[in-house]
Write an enzyme that holds these catalytic residues in place. Structure first.
Site, mmCIF file in Angstrom:
data_model
loop_
_atom_site.group_PDB
_atom_site.id
_atom_site.type_symbol
_atom_site.label_atom_id
_atom_site.label_comp_id
_atom_site.label_asym_id
_atom_site.label_seq_id
_atom_site.Cartn_x
_atom_site.Cartn_y
_atom_site.Cartn_z
ATOM 1 C CB CYS A 19 5.475 -33.774 -11.312
ATOM 2 S SG CYS A 19 6.928 -33.748 -10.284
ATOM 3 N N GLY A 45 0.009 -31.611 -8.011
ATOM 4 C CA GLY A 45 1.071 -30.838 -7.374
ATOM 5 C C GLY A 45 0.556 -29.481 -6.957
ATOM 6 C CG ASN A 120 4.726 -37.084 -13.677
ATOM 7 O OD1 ASN A 120 4.993 -37.205 -12.487
ATOM 8 N ND2 ASN A 120 3.698 -37.680 -14.241
ATOM 9 N N GLY A 121 7.988 -37.838 -12.670
ATOM 10 C CA GLY A 121 8.579 -39.147 -12.411
ATOM 11 C C GLY A 121 9.738 -39.024 -11.451
ATOM 12 C CE1 TYR A 261 -6.200 -39.602 -3.229
ATOM 13 C CE2 TYR A 261 -3.864 -39.431 -3.738
ATOM 14 C CZ TYR A 261 -4.993 -38.936 -3.117
ATOM 15 O OH TYR A 261 -4.919 -37.780 -2.387
#
Length: 490
Positions: A19, A45, A120-121, A261
């Site tokens: 996300c 995403g 997000n998570g 990354y």
């Protein structure tokens, strides 16, 4: 971001951040700015996107499957999302999580007004909490763990919405960065360990929140600061900003793989340029795993900064020995193994005139299942490379992530099944080496890893998870009670 166990895409050889989130309050161009910010976060995403706005009287929402530019391609969407406050979300789906019902931000009408949340998570006790809520009569509209937050707020007995929000957060474990909206304010917060990132910026009188600084750059906002781990920041329509830390100040554990990354290289994280950190990882790798070779070649695009660092440290020339097509869809959407394998060659092609007869060092950011590495090594051999040495800019990925990253089950991770020598044979390389975990920590500015209290979340490498994993423990307990003839996939 899904209540089912997270799996990687069907190709299975890249970890995927699930996300990216963005929010702005205090500008009449809130929806347009949010769409632009989400476009900058598209790498986090690429399957679905949504925006929710507030115009002072009601909430408006638009969600769709696809890239930001596809879902918000026409200017007409601006009239559908009026108001000076908006938040948005881009996501990857996981198994069982596709479809519009899981596209965020999620919105609900609560007893004390509307509430939207972009997350997000991953909440590692979401299934446990969902079972409790369903037993009390809750009805879920999605399979997203984010909806658990909304139900916890709705059922809290505290008097104010903010107190209910904090009460809900106290009940959840795992990783979360949230951008929430109510009729009176925008709320941004991170979990107490700060596992997932979140930053704050300003553009004129407007306040902006985003997963990465690159989104601030793209919309023209000035970076103010990171949201601190465990911090809740409230911004009202008139610009008044308040902050509180209701969970104390535990030692932070931000995700170290953001540096490896996930984040765009032009972002800044923890005060450090992501690009420069990746070059530093490459330099550490060259010190730890030197090899006699003619060329250093990155696996595009994520291996490029580390390859530059490796080349600078080793003195071996850097060259683009693999050319990537940027006009090919993601591998996992192909329907068959044969099509997926062909897709790897459509994405990457050897620069044959450069590679033939050369001893080459391939640099990649990580190895997950090893399938792509094997194909790229073979591609280099087919192009006439005399030797192919693989160097990886992260330690071996031996453990699954439960904090908002798509990873396979552990038995599908190559490094969980094989040692380095066995992995070398599997990918058919002349040699293979990974940067050490201390080398990775040195690259991000630490003297070494504090094994008693790691400075980052590095569970995918070390297996040291910084929070409880209630859902995982309950799944494993249930599996232990199954008859011996019944496997986990039954």
């Amino acid at each position: 971001m899904n209540l089912t166990h997270p799996f990687l895409d069907a190709d299975g050889d890249k970890l995927r951040e699930e996300c990216g989130i963005f929010g702005v309050i205090g500008t009449p161009e809130a929806a347009a700015m949010t769409a632009l910010g989400l476009h900058a976060l598209q790498h986090r995403g690429q399957e679905a996107v949504g925006i929710v706005s507030w115009n002072g009287a009601e909430f408006f929402a638009r969600r769709g499957l696809g890239h930001v530019a596809q879902v918000f391609s026409e200017g007409s969407f601006l009239s559908e999302l009026p108001g000076e406050m908006a938040s948005g979300h881009v996501r990857y789906s996981t198994t069982g999580g596709q479809g519009l019902r899981n596209v965020q931000p999620l919105y609900a009408d609560l007893a004390r007004g509307g509430f939207s949340v972009a997350h997000n998570g991953n909440i590692s006790n979401a299934m446990h909490l969902k079972h409790e809520l369903v037993n009390k009569g809750a009805i879920f509209q999605s399979s997203s763990d984010t909806e658990v937050i909304i139900h916890l707020i709705a059922t809290s007995r505290y008097p104010t919405l903010m107190d209910r929000f904090i009460d809900a957060l106290r009940m959840i474990e795992g990783a979360y960065s949230l951008i929430c909206m109510t009729p009176k304010r925008m709320i941004a917060c991170r979990d107490p360990l700060g596992i997932r990132p979140l930053v704050m910026g300003k553009i004129g009188d407007a306040t902006v929140f985003a997963s990465e600084t690159v989104a601030l750059d793209v919309v023209g906002a000035t970076f103010v600061r990171e949201i601190e781990p465990g911090e809740i920041v409230e911004v009202r329509a008139d610009g008044r900003t308040t902050s509180q830390r209701p969970f104390g100040k535990p030692a932070p554990r931000p995700c170290i793989f953001e540096h490896v990354y996930f984040s765009r290289p032009d972002s800044v994280m923890g005060g450090q340029s992501v690009y420069e950190v990746r070059k530093a990882i490459g330099k550490e790798l060259a010190k730890e795993a030197p090899v006699e070779a003619d060329l250093v070649i990155p696996v595009p695009d994520s291996g490029v900064p580390a390859a530059i660092g490796y080349a600078q440290q080793s003195g071996i020339p850097f060259e683009l020995g693999i050319i990537r097509s940027h006009y090919v869809g993601r591998t996992f959407i192909q329907p068959s193994d044969g099509a997926r394998h062909a897709d790897v060659k459509r994405k990457h092609n050897a620069n044959r005139a450069l590679v033939a007869g050369k001893r080459i060092v391939l640099i990649d950011d990580s190895i997950v299942r090893g399938t792509t590495s094997m194909k790229i090594v073979q591609m280099m051999r087919d192009a006439g490379a005399a030797e192919v040495h693989m160097r990886v800019a992260s330690p071996p990925t031996q453990h699954s992530c439960y904090y908002g990253v798509d990873t396979p089950e552990r038995h599908k991770l190559l490094a969980a099944r094989m040692d380095v020598q066995e992995m070398t044979k599997f990918i058919v390389a002349d040699s293979l080496a990974f940067v050490s975990i201390d080398g990775l920590y040195r690259a991000v500015g630490e003297a070494s890893r504090n094994n008693a209290q790691p400075q980052h979340c590095d569970a995918c490498f070390s297996g040291q998870y910084p929070t409880r994993l209630t859902d995982l423990a309950e799944r494993e307990a249930d599996a232990d009670q199954l008859p011996l003839a019944v496997g986990l996939d039954a």
